[in-house]
Design an enzyme around this catalytic site. Structure first.
Site, PDB file in Angstrom:
ATOM      1  N   GLU A 312      47.751 -29.109  17.137  1.00 48.61           N
ATOM      2  CA  GLU A 312      49.039 -29.783  17.347  1.00 48.61           C
ATOM      3  C   GLU A 312      49.058 -31.249  16.901  1.00 48.61           C
ATOM      4  O   GLU A 312      49.535 -32.106  17.620  1.00 48.61           O
ATOM      5  CB  GLU A 312      49.439 -29.695  18.831  1.00 48.61           C
ATOM      6  CG  GLU A 312      49.637 -28.269  19.290  1.00 48.61           C
ATOM      7  CD  GLU A 312      50.070 -28.178  20.757  1.00 48.61           C
ATOM      8  OE1 GLU A 312      50.965 -27.361  21.025  1.00 48.61           O
ATOM      9  OE2 GLU A 312      49.530 -28.891  21.614  1.00 48.61           O
TER      10      GLU A 312
HETATM   11  C1  ACM Z   1      46.785 -25.357  22.322  1.00 49.42           C
HETATM   12  O1  ACM Z   1      47.298 -24.579  23.136  1.00 49.42           O
HETATM   13  N1  ACM Z   1      47.448 -26.414  21.927  1.00 49.42           N
HETATM   14  C2  ACM Z   1      45.470 -25.117  21.768  1.00 49.42           C
END
Ligand code: ACM
Length: 662
Positions: A312
């Site tokens: 992310e």
């Molecule tokens: C995640 O759930 N951002 C690895």
């Protein structure tokens, strides 16, 4: 954020599970044998072959747990001399630092003459002792085990649980009892998510500002970390630390703004979501910092794997930064994803030179990285297959996110080797090492963390340990209910704290009607909670939605009863639900935290009335309620972030009534 499909399948077909062992995970092979072993005060263990202090401690724990399970003291259990009830033969030592893929097999036979547990090394002994404890039940003869022969070994070498301790702090005692639960269901890898935007949770000697300014005082000292690792090793569990970089790093940048992309200043993030803060991948000082940091942490954590996160990264800070843009142009780096690849390729050798293998979330998949890294698939199972095709090992976590409040069945049927993996060669398939259940803790506290993880994690544990064809959902639920109680014997608090939280909501121990409502609701699924209202790290998590279990057993049992046409049980439940509102209403209206649940209680009453009309029609040909579907569709809408799980069963009942099936 990727959404996973959520279903509540109707389980009409499977109401009579085969007579299976009440063991979870189910062993690879087992068969009933003649005889019965009685467990009484003369119980005695003889340990032969290889021995070590870890095994002695395991046996002492085993005896304590057997006493807790049965109430029987065993004064002779570990004294030399007496005739053995349980003979343990351990062949040889296991590795000093537990390694991926070590033999965890064992054989266990139980009969009139006693029990024998054989294993190639202490890991197998640990696994076999857990099976033994699960086999002990009470019948008319007292406590004992029916004759059995078990040959057991895991399907996958990596069977993990990830715990986030950043969003909400989880004290050491939570970690310890989580490890006890993992050992009970033969999980062997604890993935410790130790840093994120909202907190940096380990003491660093080299960069003490990390914990001093990044943790609100909530971090594990180095000696606590070592204790946890030793505790885990005693239970046959590896500890893999995760330090999530280059995104999810706001808490680091509070003390280290110079390695951030934007100049700062930074403050610990208090909200949930994906944030712009990211390490600066263009500065040599960032790599100098990371080199020192990784050298320190790879020494503290002995496991061969070191998780660098990598998920992310939204790239906004990079896009907004003039010097980053200039760097990208100078190096021919086309986009932010390429820039993260550049970063990963700089970090990987730092991990490697400390003797470790790098692990990361599936965003780090890059054909140019060395093949000894491990990819943890979370955005979808496809990345696991892609990784295996490109020569990388991988783990499945997509479909094992326990924080998304899906039923055990959903996780249970999610297999690391699914249809997508059909296109893989045997060698590629062997790169799929297993999986990890994940517990992210935005909406979790030390008081409810146990029931967010357990017992559902046991269903994942079985998927990863037992043969692929062990997939009977009704059998799983039957054994899970048993396991849930056994896990409490192990020291988990998922059942006890449910009562504690109900009593906190009610301000009294007379929580009967509140419990009826709490038992039949579930928190909203997937990422809906974060979309319902503004949450921060300081929002109290003390409401019914924080108390209610991820999966309502009452709702499932009601659906099963409807499917089985067990009309007396269906009627009893519907009458209880219908009459509960009148009993509960005064409490709901006089407690600030419960007022929001008034419509939920009303809906339960209305839904029960619809169900009773349908049942009257089925049993006696009474009139059908014309606004049943309006009532049901209204009751399906979340109230106070809770779903009313009486609805699916009543819907099935209404359908049965309308189609005239008797
Ligand atoms: C995640 O759930 N951002 C690895």
């Amino acid at each position: 954020m990727k959404l996973f499909p959520y279903f509540i399948p109707f389980l009409f077909a499977i109401m009579s599970p085969a007579a299976e062992l009440n063991v979870m995970p189910l062993p690879a092979q087992y068969s009933a044998q003649p005889g019965h072993l009685t467990i009484d005060g003369h119980f005695h263990i003889a340990a032969t072959g290889y021995s070590e202090p870890r095994l002695d401690r395991a046996l002492a724990r085993f005896v304590d747990r057997l006493t807790r399970q049965t109430g029987i003291p065993f004064p002779e259990a570990l004294k030399p001399g007496a005739a053995a009830t349980l003979t343990i033969r351990c062949k040889a030592a296991s590795k000093l630092v537990q390694q991926l893929g070590e033999d965890e097999s064992y054989t266990l036979t139980v009969g009139d003459g006693g029990a024998k547990l054989d294993a190639p090394n202490p890991l197998g002994v640990l696994r076999g002792l857990e099976t033994f404890l699960q086999l002990v039940v009470q019948d008319s003869r007292g406590f004992g085990i029916d004759g059995i022969s078990i040959e057991d070994r895991p399907r996958f070498p990596w069977r993990g649980l990830m715990l986030d301790v950043s969003r909400h702090w989880m004290p050491v005692e939570v970690v310890r009892r989580t490890l006890d639960g993992m050992a009970a269901v033969k999980m062997n890898t604890f993935h410790w998510h130790l840093s994120d935007d909202q907190g940096f949770r380990v003491e660093s000697l080299r960069y003490p500002g990390l914990q001093r300014l990044g943790s609100d005082g909530h971090y594990y000292t180095r000696s606590q970390v070592r204790d946890v690792i030793a505790y885990a090793r005693d239970r046959g569990i590896r500890v893999v630390p995760e330090f999530d970089i280059p995104g999810h790093t706001t808490s680091w940048l509070v003390s280290q703004p110079e390695i951030g992309t934007a100049p700062g200043p930074y403050q610990i993030e208090r909200h949930w979501g994906i944030f712009d803060a990211a390490l600066d991948p263009t500065k040599e000082s960032t790599y100098k910092f990371l080199d020192g940091f990784i050298a320190e942490m790879t020494k503290l954590f002995p496991d061969e794997y070191f998780h660098i996160g990598g998920d992310e990264v939204n790239g906004k800070a990079w896009t907004a930064s003039e010097h980053v843009q200039k760097f990208m142009r100078a190096h021919g780096i086309q986009n932010n994803h390429e820039l993260q690849r550049y970063f990963n390729r700089r970090v990987q050798p730092m991990v490697k030179k400390n003797g470790k293998r790098m692990e990361g979330w599936d965003e780090i998949l890059d054909p140019d990285l060395p093949k000894d890294i491990v990819i943890q698939s979370w955005r979808g199972q496809k990345s696991l297959v892609d990784a295996a095709k490109q020569g990388f090992s991988g783990l499945l976590s997509a479909g094992y996110y326990l924080d998304l409040m899906q039923p055990a069945e959903f996780h249970y049927l999610n297999d690391p080797i699914n249809e997508d993996a059909a296109s893989l060669t045997d060698e590629q398939r062997s790169r799929i090492l297993g999986g990890e259940a994940c517990m992210w803790v935005e909406y979790v506290t030390p008081l409810n963390v146990d029931d967010r993880i357990w017992p559902r994690a046991a269903a994942v544990a079985e998927r990863l340990w037992s043969p692929q064809n062990v997939r009977n959902v009704a059998s799983m639920y039957q054994r899970l209910e048993f396991m849930s109680r056994r896990l409490e014997m192990v020291g988990l608090k998922h059942r006890e704290n449910y009562r504690v939280m109900l009593e906190r909501l009610a301000g009294t121990d007379r929580v009967g009607p509140l419990r009826v409502l709490a038992d039949i609701v579930e928190p909203v699924k997937l990422y809906e909670r974060g979309e319902s209202r503004e949450y921060t790290q300081f929002t109290p998590l003390n409401r019914l939605v924080d108390t209610a279990r991820p999966e309502s057993d009452a709702g499932r049992n009601f659906r099963y009863a409807v499917a089985a046409k067990n009309w007396p049980a269906v009627r009893r439940t519907l009458l209880m639900w219908r009459d509960n509102d009148a009993l509960l209403r005064p409490m709901l209206e006089s407690h600030a935290l419960l007022k929001e649940d008034v419509p939920l209680s009303t809906n339960l009453k209305r839904v029960a009335e619809v169900g009773l009309q349908a049942l009257d029609h089925i049993e006696h040909g009474g009139p059908l309620n014309s606004d049943a579907s309006a009532v049901l569709s209204d009751a399906k809408k979340p109230v106070a972030e809770l779903l009313l799980m009486a609805v699916p069963g009543v819907e099935a009942l209404v359908t049965t009534a309308a189609t005239g099936a008797q």
